[in-house]
Design a protein around this motif. Sequence first.
Motif, mmCIF file in Angstrom:
data_model
loop_
_atom_site.group_PDB
_atom_site.id
_atom_site.type_symbol
_atom_site.label_atom_id
_atom_site.label_comp_id
_atom_site.label_asym_id
_atom_site.label_seq_id
_atom_site.Cartn_x
_atom_site.Cartn_y
_atom_site.Cartn_z
ATOM 1 N N UNK A 563 1.215 -1.551 0.212
ATOM 2 C CA UNK A 563 0.109 -0.047 0.026
ATOM 3 C C UNK A 563 0.639 1.345 0.183
ATOM 4 N N UNK A 564 2.186 1.370 0.660
ATOM 5 C CA UNK A 564 2.627 2.199 0.333
ATOM 6 C C UNK A 564 3.445 2.272 -1.018
ATOM 7 N N UNK A 565 3.581 4.412 -1.424
ATOM 8 C CA UNK A 565 3.536 4.318 -3.185
ATOM 9 C C UNK A 565 4.391 5.410 -2.670
ATOM 10 N N UNK A 566 5.958 4.960 -3.378
ATOM 11 C CA UNK A 566 6.743 6.640 -3.130
ATOM 12 C C UNK A 566 7.867 6.254 -2.535
ATOM 13 N N UNK A 567 8.627 6.609 -2.815
ATOM 14 C CA UNK A 567 10.018 5.843 -1.955
ATOM 15 C C UNK A 567 10.047 7.040 -0.835
ATOM 16 N N UNK A 572 9.367 6.473 5.738
ATOM 17 C CA UNK A 572 8.565 7.122 6.670
ATOM 18 C C UNK A 572 8.230 5.707 6.800
ATOM 19 N N UNK A 573 7.662 4.483 6.659
ATOM 20 C CA UNK A 573 7.498 3.905 6.512
ATOM 21 C C UNK A 573 8.085 3.095 7.614
ATOM 22 N N UNK A 574 9.519 2.993 7.268
ATOM 23 C CA UNK A 574 10.717 2.223 8.180
ATOM 24 C C UNK A 574 11.459 2.934 9.507
ATOM 25 N N UNK A 575 10.819 4.296 9.287
ATOM 26 C CA UNK A 575 11.128 5.326 10.469
ATOM 27 C C UNK A 575 10.432 5.057 11.519
ATOM 28 N N UNK A 576 8.928 4.697 11.323
ATOM 29 C CA UNK A 576 8.106 4.616 11.914
ATOM 30 C C UNK A 576 8.184 3.159 13.323
ATOM 31 N N UNK A 577 8.815 2.238 11.633
ATOM 32 C CA UNK A 577 8.877 1.055 12.522
ATOM 33 C C UNK A 577 10.213 0.905 13.510
ATOM 34 N N UNK A 578 11.282 1.830 13.002
ATOM 35 C CA UNK A 578 12.037 1.979 14.275
ATOM 36 C C UNK A 578 11.924 2.082 15.620
ATOM 37 N N UNK A 579 10.734 3.471 15.419
ATOM 38 C CA UNK A 579 10.381 3.806 16.358
ATOM 39 C C UNK A 579 9.644 2.958 16.903
ATOM 40 N N UNK A 596 -0.086 -1.977 15.590
ATOM 41 C CA UNK A 596 0.358 -3.261 14.558
ATOM 42 C C UNK A 596 0.761 -2.999 13.087
ATOM 43 N N UNK A 597 1.778 -3.538 12.158
ATOM 44 C CA UNK A 597 2.281 -3.306 10.782
ATOM 45 C C UNK A 597 1.313 -2.218 9.926
ATOM 46 N N UNK A 598 -0.208 -3.229 10.342
ATOM 47 C CA UNK A 598 -1.473 -2.562 9.690
ATOM 48 C C UNK A 598 -0.814 -0.771 9.852
ATOM 49 N N UNK A 599 -0.981 -0.325 11.072
ATOM 50 C CA UNK A 599 -1.243 1.210 11.778
ATOM 51 C C UNK A 599 -0.184 1.305 10.901
ATOM 52 N N UNK A 600 0.455 1.313 11.024
ATOM 53 C CA UNK A 600 2.182 2.312 10.641
ATOM 54 C C UNK A 600 2.144 2.241 9.331
ATOM 55 N N UNK A 601 1.149 1.506 8.529
ATOM 56 C CA UNK A 601 0.967 1.423 6.769
ATOM 57 C C UNK A 601 0.173 2.808 7.021
ATOM 58 N N UNK A 602 -0.634 2.554 7.737
ATOM 59 C CA UNK A 602 -1.570 3.840 7.421
ATOM 60 C C UNK A 602 -1.167 5.284 8.163
ATOM 61 N N UNK A 603 -0.722 4.935 9.198
ATOM 62 C CA UNK A 603 -0.041 6.346 9.185
ATOM 63 C C UNK A 603 1.389 6.625 8.345
ATOM 64 N N UNK A 604 1.894 5.949 7.605
ATOM 65 C CA UNK A 604 2.577 6.120 6.546
ATOM 66 C C UNK A 604 2.120 6.952 5.163
ATOM 67 N N UNK A 605 0.954 6.567 4.683
ATOM 68 C CA UNK A 605 0.211 6.361 3.949
ATOM 69 C C UNK A 605 -0.646 7.876 3.939
#
Length: 640
Positions: A563-567, A572-579, A596-605
């Motif tokens: 669901x993540x589009x663009x670099x 951002x997703x990776x940063x949130x994951x690291x956090x 959850x991963x889903x929450x982070x994906x939603x945050x990043x998008x």
Amino acid sequence: MSHTGSESSPPATTDPNGVSAAAPVGAPATSNGPHGLLREVFGFDSFRGDQQAIIEHIIAGGDCLVIMPTGGGKSLCYQLPALTRPGVAVVVSPLIALMQDQVGALRQLGLKAAFINSTLTPQGARELEQEMVRGGIDLVYVAPERLTQPYFLDLLDQTPLALFAIDEAHCVSQWGHDFRPEYRQLTILHERYPDVPRIALTATADEPTRRDIAERLQLESARRFIASFDRPNITYRVTVRDNPRRQLLRFIQNDHPGEPGIVYCMSRKRTEQIAAWLCAQGITALPYHAGLDAATRQAHQARFLREEGVVIVATIAFGMGIDKPNVRFVAHLDLPRSIEAYYQETGRAGRDGLPADAWMTYGPGDVVVHQQFIDASEAPAEQKRIERDKLNALIGYCETTLCRRQVLLHYFGERYVGPCNRCDTCLMPVERIDGTELAQKALSCVYRTGQRFGAAYIADVLTGAENQRIINAGHDRLSTYGIGRDLPKKRWLSIIRQLLAAGLLEVEPSHGGIRLTEAARPVLQGREVLWLRVDPREPASGNSGVKGQAAGPARGGAPPTAALTGEMQKVLFERLRALRLELSRQQNVPPYVIFSDRTLVEMATSQPRTLEELSGLHGVGRTKLERYGEVFLEAVRAHV
Ligand code: ADP
Ligand code: ZN
């Protein structure tokens, strides 16, 4: 009832006695009904399936038996009523790991949850027990053997009780796969506390086990909620075993690089060999089986739960009580015991509802090994017969030319009309041929060689192999010697496997040789047509079943991060994951209990800017918003 949510940050830490160190500061409990609590506490927008009906039934004081597949959302069914009904909800759970995970996750939601088990100091256990009697806990998790001890029942007599939840209720039944005799004592709950509602939950699907559970737990008159067993986000694939290590490696490398998964093997030794080999190929893989010492097991399990991309290679000793939601694949290198076991094991993939894979390799030897296993066991004849039937059903599943989901659900008594387009037979339909003549050749070869040999030998005779064993036995002079030369040995093995699956051949228990059954007669006499599948030609590179054929739809669904589009979103997703990882380390909890991963994906998008925007995302309830809202918003802001 004491539902409190608003603790000010910093987040609570867990002391070794299992008591939440952050004392909840009397927050206004929400006055909302179930829907309000769902959003406020759990951060979800709507109930799934029967959840609402179950919850209302319990809140009204009714008993129920809930049958729902893994990942269906069983825990919410008692966690939410635990908040609305006055008193303490007592959750019976068979495994310490399971209790710890659930309690950890509930505390992240701001609930007062605790477990009482042997990992506590006597002092710690006593304190919690007193807290329970005072009604100062929302949910308390205990094992059945403790619950039924006289001292604990005495405590319960004094405790205001909201409900009893009996998790993994199939443990009460011998028909199930995790029989725990202590569960039988749980009838005392009904006898002693007839007015306290009971909810028994399981993912076990077969009817005899269900009936047994209801009877053993005195839940005959309880309302039953039976959910569909379909796991729509799981893609099923069965591939013919050729070079299992290479097949597994390709599957992981092609479809799940860097993602967490479970690989099941039959023997302890094999789990270690496969794990070591995967490591040598650059995959973080750890073995797990009952023969490892407790500390190693614990360490491997913890790494699997807490790191991001660990593959665990395990015997069936691993799994129950693992509710890591983002397991992206479950691979079987060996045939499981039954469809129930297979479904339970594969069900550990994709609890978060995001696409996941169930992948298995299957070979003719499996059938023989399992038959011998059953025959050699000490079990009574009736039990052996049941096990043999179960094995045959599983072989039928492996050999089917139909939609696999249809076969699975049919086995569990559910009508489902394929195609599902998320299994290998749907994605790459199997070619079928009139195999009557081929079957006749194979069957008569079995007959003429004396019904004493295994599949490999029969295939050798059919293809006219010049091996010493055949010559010594004089089988090179048989009329069936070499009549199958036009096909490769592999193809004959496949045909023999299908004849076993169709019940025309069977394995003789004492020596493991193959013999004819009554059902072979009409085919041999040409009175019946037999359809055979043509095994898909394995692609030269990457033979994880469907993969090599069609690159697009054959994949077990898009990865969660698709669901993540663009670099920018990916970074951002990776940063949130690291956090998230950093926060989880500080608190010594698995990352997914934070978000959850889903929450982070939603945050990043969606890149929320305010707490309000953040609070609309999946899994963001009030407590998490208070604890983590600002830090995550800060990370988003810094990035944007
Ligand atoms: P089970 O115990 O049946 O295997 P869980 O209770 O662990 O399943 O739930 C599986 C996942 O689904 C969890 O991540 C849970 O948070 C999530 N979930 C449960 N109910 C809902 C819902 N109504 N909306 C969104 N997610 C949910
Ligand atoms: Zn299908």
